[in-house]
Design a protein around this motif. Sequence first.
Motif, PDB file in Angstrom:
ATOM      1  N   MET A 284       0.856  -1.158   0.000  1.00 51.12           N
ATOM      2  CA  MET A 284       0.000   0.000   0.000  1.00 51.12           C
ATOM      3  C   MET A 284       0.908   1.229   0.000  1.00 51.12           C
ATOM      4  N   PRO A 285       0.803   2.107  -0.991  1.00 52.86           N
ATOM      5  CA  PRO A 285       1.596   3.335  -0.987  1.00 52.86           C
ATOM      6  C   PRO A 285       1.013   4.356  -0.006  1.00 52.86           C
ATOM      7  N   VAL A 286       1.903   5.048   0.704  1.00 54.38           N
ATOM      8  CA  VAL A 286       1.511   6.078   1.666  1.00 54.38           C
ATOM      9  C   VAL A 286       2.417   7.282   1.431  1.00 54.38           C
ATOM     10  N   TYR A 287       1.846   8.478   1.458  1.00 54.18           N
ATOM     11  CA  TYR A 287       2.583   9.696   1.153  1.00 54.18           C
ATOM     12  C   TYR A 287       2.631  10.643   2.348  1.00 54.18           C
ATOM     13  N   ASP A 288       3.640  11.519   2.361  1.00 51.29           N
ATOM     14  CA  ASP A 288       3.816  12.539   3.399  1.00 51.29           C
ATOM     15  C   ASP A 288       3.903  11.930   4.794  1.00 51.29           C
ATOM     16  N   VAL A 289       4.811  10.992   4.971  1.00 54.84           N
ATOM     17  CA  VAL A 289       5.024  10.376   6.276  1.00 54.84           C
ATOM     18  C   VAL A 289       6.476  10.566   6.703  1.00 54.84           C
ATOM     19  N   GLU A 290       6.692  10.574   8.017  1.00 55.53           N
ATOM     20  CA  GLU A 290       8.040  10.773   8.533  1.00 55.53           C
ATOM     21  C   GLU A 290       8.676   9.511   9.097  1.00 55.53           C
ATOM     22  N   THR A 291       7.847   8.574   9.586  1.00 57.89           N
ATOM     23  CA  THR A 291       8.393   7.357  10.182  1.00 57.89           C
ATOM     24  C   THR A 291       7.696   6.120   9.616  1.00 57.89           C
ATOM     25  N   ALA A 292       8.346   4.977   9.781  1.00 53.34           N
ATOM     26  CA  ALA A 292       7.765   3.714   9.326  1.00 53.34           C
ATOM     27  C   ALA A 292       6.499   3.376  10.114  1.00 53.34           C
ATOM     28  N   ASP A 293       6.506   3.661  11.433  1.00 56.43           N
ATOM     29  CA  ASP A 293       5.314   3.396  12.250  1.00 56.43           C
ATOM     30  C   ASP A 293       4.122   4.213  11.771  1.00 56.43           C
ATOM     31  N   GLU A 294       4.357   5.472  11.461  1.00 61.69           N
ATOM     32  CA  GLU A 294       3.287   6.336  10.951  1.00 61.69           C
ATOM     33  C   GLU A 294       2.770   5.806   9.615  1.00 61.69           C
ATOM     34  N   ALA A 295       3.664   5.354   8.755  1.00 55.09           N
ATOM     35  CA  ALA A 295       3.268   4.813   7.458  1.00 55.09           C
ATOM     36  C   ALA A 295       2.390   3.577   7.625  1.00 55.09           C
ATOM     37  N   VAL A 296       2.752   2.691   8.559  1.00 52.38           N
ATOM     38  CA  VAL A 296       1.960   1.476   8.802  1.00 52.38           C
ATOM     39  C   VAL A 296       0.570   1.848   9.306  1.00 52.38           C
ATOM     40  N   ARG A 297       0.486   2.758  10.267  1.00 55.30           N
ATOM     41  CA  ARG A 297      -0.823   3.169  10.808  1.00 55.30           C
ATOM     42  C   ARG A 297      -1.705   3.762   9.709  1.00 55.30           C
TER      43      ARG A 297
ATOM     44  N   GLU B  47      17.185 -11.415   6.049  1.00 53.31           N
ATOM     45  CA  GLU B  47      16.958 -10.693   7.305  1.00 53.31           C
ATOM     46  C   GLU B  47      15.561 -10.062   7.325  1.00 53.31           C
ATOM     47  N   GLU B  48      14.900 -10.126   8.499  1.00 54.19           N
ATOM     48  CA  GLU B  48      13.577  -9.510   8.669  1.00 54.19           C
ATOM     49  C   GLU B  48      13.688  -7.998   8.539  1.00 54.19           C
ATOM     50  N   LEU B  49      12.761  -7.389   7.798  1.00 52.10           N
ATOM     51  CA  LEU B  49      12.722  -5.950   7.611  1.00 52.10           C
ATOM     52  C   LEU B  49      11.409  -5.398   8.144  1.00 52.10           C
ATOM     53  N   ASP B  50      11.387  -4.079   8.403  1.00 53.07           N
ATOM     54  CA  ASP B  50      10.133  -3.423   8.801  1.00 53.07           C
ATOM     55  C   ASP B  50       9.106  -3.605   7.692  1.00 53.07           C
ATOM     56  N   PRO B  51       7.804  -3.603   8.036  1.00 50.11           N
ATOM     57  CA  PRO B  51       6.780  -3.757   7.004  1.00 50.11           C
ATOM     58  C   PRO B  51       6.681  -2.543   6.079  1.00 50.11           C
ATOM     59  N   ALA B  52       7.310  -1.422   6.456  1.00 51.89           N
ATOM     60  CA  ALA B  52       7.252  -0.215   5.634  1.00 51.89           C
ATOM     61  C   ALA B  52       8.633   0.122   5.095  1.00 51.89           C
ATOM     62  N   PHE B  53       8.688   0.427   3.804  1.00 54.50           N
ATOM     63  CA  PHE B  53       9.910   0.921   3.180  1.00 54.50           C
ATOM     64  C   PHE B  53       9.704   2.412   2.974  1.00 54.50           C
ATOM     65  N   LEU B  54      10.529   3.236   3.609  1.00 47.95           N
ATOM     66  CA  LEU B  54      10.352   4.686   3.633  1.00 47.95           C
ATOM     67  C   LEU B  54      11.486   5.358   2.872  1.00 47.95           C
ATOM     68  N   ALA B  55      11.123   6.250   1.933  1.00 41.33           N
ATOM     69  CA  ALA B  55      12.108   7.030   1.186  1.00 41.33           C
ATOM     70  C   ALA B  55      11.460   8.347   0.768  1.00 41.33           C
ATOM     71  N   ALA B  56      12.117   9.463   1.094  1.00 44.19           N
ATOM     72  CA  ALA B  56      11.672  10.801   0.680  1.00 44.19           C
ATOM     73  C   ALA B  56      10.216  11.069   1.061  1.00 44.19           C
ATOM     74  N   ASP B  57       9.853  10.804   2.314  1.00 41.49           N
ATOM     75  CA  ASP B  57       8.504  11.044   2.843  1.00 41.49           C
ATOM     76  C   ASP B  57       7.407  10.236   2.152  1.00 41.49           C
ATOM     77  N   GLU B  58       7.788   9.191   1.429  1.00 38.59           N
ATOM     78  CA  GLU B  58       6.825   8.279   0.819  1.00 38.59           C
ATOM     79  C   GLU B  58       7.176   6.873   1.273  1.00 38.59           C
ATOM     80  N   SER B  59       6.154   6.021   1.355  1.00 41.15           N
ATOM     81  CA  SER B  59       6.392   4.686   1.871  1.00 41.15           C
ATOM     82  C   SER B  59       5.565   3.648   1.126  1.00 41.15           C
ATOM     83  N   LEU B  60       6.126   2.470   1.007  1.00 45.54           N
ATOM     84  CA  LEU B  60       5.385   1.292   0.574  1.00 45.54           C
ATOM     85  C   LEU B  60       5.266   0.401   1.790  1.00 45.54           C
ATOM     86  N   VAL B  61       4.042  -0.016   2.099  1.00 40.95           N
ATOM     87  CA  VAL B  61       3.785  -0.787   3.317  1.00 40.95           C
ATOM     88  C   VAL B  61       3.245  -2.158   2.926  1.00 40.95           C
TER      89      VAL B  61
END
Length: 147
Positions: free
Chosen positions: A1-14, A45-59
């Motif tokens: 799920m793409p998410v925009y204008d986020v600062e952290t991986a936790d915020e992107a997941v929520r 290796e286990e990674l966070d469910p969100a990939f964050l780059a330039a205030d955009e994330s794929l979750v």
Amino acid sequence: MPVYDVETADEAVRIAISKTGEMLNPDLNYVEINMGERQCPHCGEELDPAFLAADESLVALELEMTVFNVERDEHAARIARKEIGQRLENIPLEVLEIEEIEDEDGGDSDETDDEPVEEAADSEPVAEPTDREDGDVLPEFEELIDE
């Protein structure tokens, strides 16, 4: 799920879980939405469910849905993908797991886990309780009982 204008991986997941819930509700409010699991393709290796780059994330999200009255696992997966896919347009879906579950009365049902996947689009209607007394019979059935 793409998410925009986020600062952290936790915020992107929520936000991703919230957006997905909005897209599925009210029609598919029985679909469970969980954080997905990601692994490094090179080292495992286990990674966070969100990939964050330039205030955009794929979750990565996992959606779980119970599908009733199917004969094969493939049929349950198709139903789940269709129902969820209609509401999550342009979001790639992959069936992760199909688990057969037993009904309370001993029959079998299929449950599917997808990223995303859905629940009972094909379920049997549930009878609603009525205000009738135990001895009351609907008028159209009284004739059958008298015969």
